[in-house]
Design an enzyme around this catalytic site. Structure first.
Site, PDB file in Angstrom:
ATOM      1  N   TYR A 135      -2.603  -0.067  10.105  1.00  0.00           N
ATOM      2  CA  TYR A 135      -2.716  -0.651   8.765  1.00  0.00           C
ATOM      3  C   TYR A 135      -1.406  -0.504   8.002  1.00  0.00           C
ATOM      4  O   TYR A 135      -0.888  -1.481   7.439  1.00  0.00           O
ATOM      5  CB  TYR A 135      -3.853   0.019   7.992  1.00  0.00           C
ATOM      6  N   SER A 178       0.826  -1.209   0.000  1.00  0.00           N
ATOM      7  CA  SER A 178       0.000   0.000   0.000  1.00  0.00           C
ATOM      8  C   SER A 178       0.856   1.253   0.000  1.00  0.00           C
ATOM      9  O   SER A 178       1.963   1.270   0.560  1.00  0.00           O
ATOM     10  CB  SER A 178      -0.897   0.010   1.250  1.00  0.00           C
TER      11      SER A 178
END
Length: 348
Positions: A160, A135
């Site tokens: 995350y 990501s």
């Protein structure tokens, strides 16, 4: 080929499944149908991507299972008994910056432990091609844009993001020790048909159409590198196909060679997949207004913890390695999303 695809019922996973089947590959798909959003939407994703009339010569088997559970891998081994798995495309994860702050332990389990288990499965079954979703969140607050893969990622600002950094590091370990080619694709704000209902473009389009207020965090100046789903899937498959064509990473005296033969994919790499352009939050809202044909009602709210002020991908490495070139403009992508949304009726 035979491909193990995790997260196959999700937004990016279902589009990837559709393309793999159209290209004639046999796919074992794994998804745990996490209740983060409605199961019915994921089932609709699968129906759209693997139903009648959508496949080429490929076959599809679905395993509903939790990748953090050891028992899952006995089932996978049984399903792959007739034909060895050529590559793993690991897209399954708990996604989202803000929810990860509320459930950091759950994110660690679903993202890091599951990835560790899958790398172990790859090692034990001699699967040498492992491509996974990382990501843009790994870059944290980095003012030096556009972001390149050489930039430091030791300062994530959400649970995350930290799980994605951890997965990249695990990938390096398994590549180094066991000669697995591990390629981490850093996705930049993917959008398009089947997008999760909690994500901004989907949520804003629904609220603007319904003439309800949209929550806008900050002053609208934050910027994102929005990347259309077709460009992302094209990048995933180009990466996988080039990786498989490169063969197993070369070793010497039982150790992985740092330099692989010319024209082959590296034994380990992290690679940006973005659009190489940025759009402000205010510009995003204006584009949705134009496509929907209505003005937004703004509900201005404070900036949220864990959010970064901007993202911007340098995609030259992906272009060099496997010819990645995003082609869809932001307005074109929003228009395609809205056409899909209208075709669904009010099912969200």
């Amino acid at each position: 080929m035979k491909i193990l695809l995790t997260g196959c019922a999700g937004f990016i996973g279902s589009h990837t499944l559709e393309r793999l089947l159209a290209d004639g590959h046999d796919v074992i798909g794994v998804d745990n149908f996490d209740p983060f959003y409605a199961r019915s939407l994921k089932e609709a994703n699968l129906a759209a991507s693997s139903g009648p009339g959508t496949t080429g010569q490929g076959s599809f088997e679905l395993l509903e299972a939790d990748l953090a559970e050891a028992t899952t891998y006995q089932k996978l081994k049984f399903m792959a008994a007739d034909q060895p798995i050529d590559a793993i495309i690991h897209l399954a994860a708990k996604a989202g910056v803000r929810p990860s702050i509320e459930d950091p332990v759950g994110y660690q389990r679903a993202n890091v432990i599951a990835t560790q288990n899958l790398l172990e499965f790859s090692k034990e079954n001699d699967i040498k091609q492992f491509v996974f979703a990382s990501s843009s969140s790994v870059y944290g607050v980095n003012p030096n844009v556009p972001w390149t893969e050489k930039h430091d990622v030791s300062g994530p600002i959400s649970p995350y993001a930290s799980t994605k950094v951890s997965c990249e590091l695990l990938g390096h370990v398994y590549s180094h020790l066991y000669g697995i080619r591990v390629l981490g694709l850093r996705f930049f704000t993917v959008y398009g048909p089947r997008q999760r209902p909690d994500l901004a473009i989907n949520k804003f389009a629904r609220l603007i159409e319904a003439e309800e207020p949209i929550p806008v965090f900050g002053d609208g100046s934050t910027r994102r590198d929005y990347t259309f789903i077709d460009d992302i899937v094209g990048g995933i498959l180009a990466c996988v196909y080039k990786s498989v064509a490169s063969g197993a990473p070369e070793t010497e005296n039982g150790k992985l060679k740092t330099e692989q033969p010319e024209g082959c994919m590296p034994a380990y790499a992290v690679i940006n997949l973005g659009n190489d352009q940025t759009v402000t939050l205010a510009e995003m809202i204006a584009t949705i207004e134009e496509v929907v044909g209505k003005k937004a009602i703004i509900d201005r709210q404070p900036e949220q913890p864990g959010d970064v002020p901007q993202t911007w991908a340098d995609v030259s490495k992906a272009d060099e390695l496997f010819g990645y070139k995003p082609t869809i403009t932001f307005k074109e992508g929003v228009t395609e999303f809205y056409k899909w949304y209208q075709a669904q009726g009010r099912s969200f």
